[in-house]
Motif scaffolding. Structure first.
Motif, short mmCIF file in Angstrom:
data_model
loop_
_atom_site.label_atom_id
_atom_site.label_comp_id
_atom_site.label_asym_id
_atom_site.label_seq_id
_atom_site.Cartn_x
_atom_site.Cartn_y
_atom_site.Cartn_z
N VAL A 85 16.52 4.41 107.84
CA VAL A 85 15.90 3.09 107.79
C VAL A 85 16.95 2.02 108.06
N ALA A 86 18.09 2.11 107.39
CA ALA A 86 19.14 1.11 107.55
C ALA A 86 19.68 1.09 108.97
N ALA A 87 19.92 2.26 109.54
CA ALA A 87 20.43 2.33 110.91
C ALA A 87 19.43 1.74 111.89
N LEU A 175 18.80 -7.39 105.29
CA LEU A 175 17.36 -7.10 105.27
C LEU A 175 17.10 -5.63 104.99
N ALA A 176 17.91 -4.75 105.57
CA ALA A 176 17.75 -3.32 105.31
C ALA A 176 17.98 -3.02 103.83
N GLY A 184 12.66 1.64 96.39
CA GLY A 184 13.07 2.31 95.16
C GLY A 184 14.48 2.83 95.15
N VAL A 185 15.27 2.54 96.18
CA VAL A 185 16.67 2.95 96.20
C VAL A 185 17.45 2.04 95.26
N ARG A 191 23.08 -0.89 98.87
CA ARG A 191 24.15 -1.67 99.51
C ARG A 191 25.13 -0.75 100.24
N GLU A 192 25.47 0.37 99.63
CA GLU A 192 26.42 1.29 100.26
C GLU A 192 25.84 1.89 101.54
N VAL A 193 24.58 2.29 101.47
CA VAL A 193 23.94 2.92 102.63
C VAL A 193 23.89 1.97 103.82
#
Length: 202
Positions: A85-87, A175-176, A184-185, A191-193
């Protein structure tokens, strides 16, 4: 040979329609104007499409498919649904510079496509379902989560196109991170991901 020519004409018409959508979003252009831009004979238009609406729908679908393929190529090998999702967010922000035509079409036409089977939507839904099944995400409805994720991604595209002076990587990561926390993370994990190095592929 005839099949190759027909395919070439089809591609040229779709490309012309994509250019029009990216430039102005105006779908009132005449078939004659579209055919001229595509360097295709007016009479052959109807060998490929029944109407302008069908052509512009094909152009949007083509753009969405290209968008999904670009992201897929970059995230190969990532298994963590949260990192996927973040990528996706961070790579989309960068595409405002590398694929501006594509991003303008996504900005203007993407909202209606969030729940279609084209582009990034089915990939995102797949990743959300994996995240829910594995316990990585804790909210309960992948379809509702896709609405929130897709809407936020489109707002990022609009932001990048409207404010090219902003740091796109930072905005995308922020935003990610918000989306991952919504899913739910835990905050520190989210933040790290979202600050992990992106896959290094051309």
């Amino acid at each position: 040979m005839a099949v190759r020519v027909a395919r070439s004409c089809n591609v040229a018409l779709v490309r012309a329609a994509r250019q029009i959508l990216a430039e102005s979003g105006d779908t009132s252009a005449s078939i004659q104007a579209i055919a001229e831009r595509a360097d295709v004979g007016f009479g052959s238009f109807y060998n490929h499409f029944e109407s302008k609406t069908e052509l512009f729908d094909a152009a949007v679908a083509d753009a969405l498919d290209e968008f999904g393929q670009v992201i897929d190529e970059r995230v190969q090998g990532i298994d963590d649904p949260a990192e996927l999702v973040a990528a996706g967010f961070r790579l989309t922000a960068r595409m405002a510079d590398s694929h501006p035509e594509l991003m303008r079409i996504l900005r203007d036409r993407g909202l209606a496509q969030i729940h279609t089977d084209r582009g990034l939507a089915p990939r995102a839904l797949r990743d959300l379902e994996i995240g829910f099944a594995s316990g990585r995400f804790t909210c309960t409805n992948p379809t509702t989560a896709l609405s929130a994720l897709g809407g936020t991604l489109l707002s990022l595209v609009a932001l990048r196109l409207a404010r090219p002076d902003l740091d796109g990587d930072e905005a995308a990561s922020d935003l990610a991170e918000m989306v991952l926390r919504m899913l739910g993370v835990p905050p520190d994990d989210a933040r790290e991901v979202t600050r992990r190095p992106l896959p290094d592929r051309d």
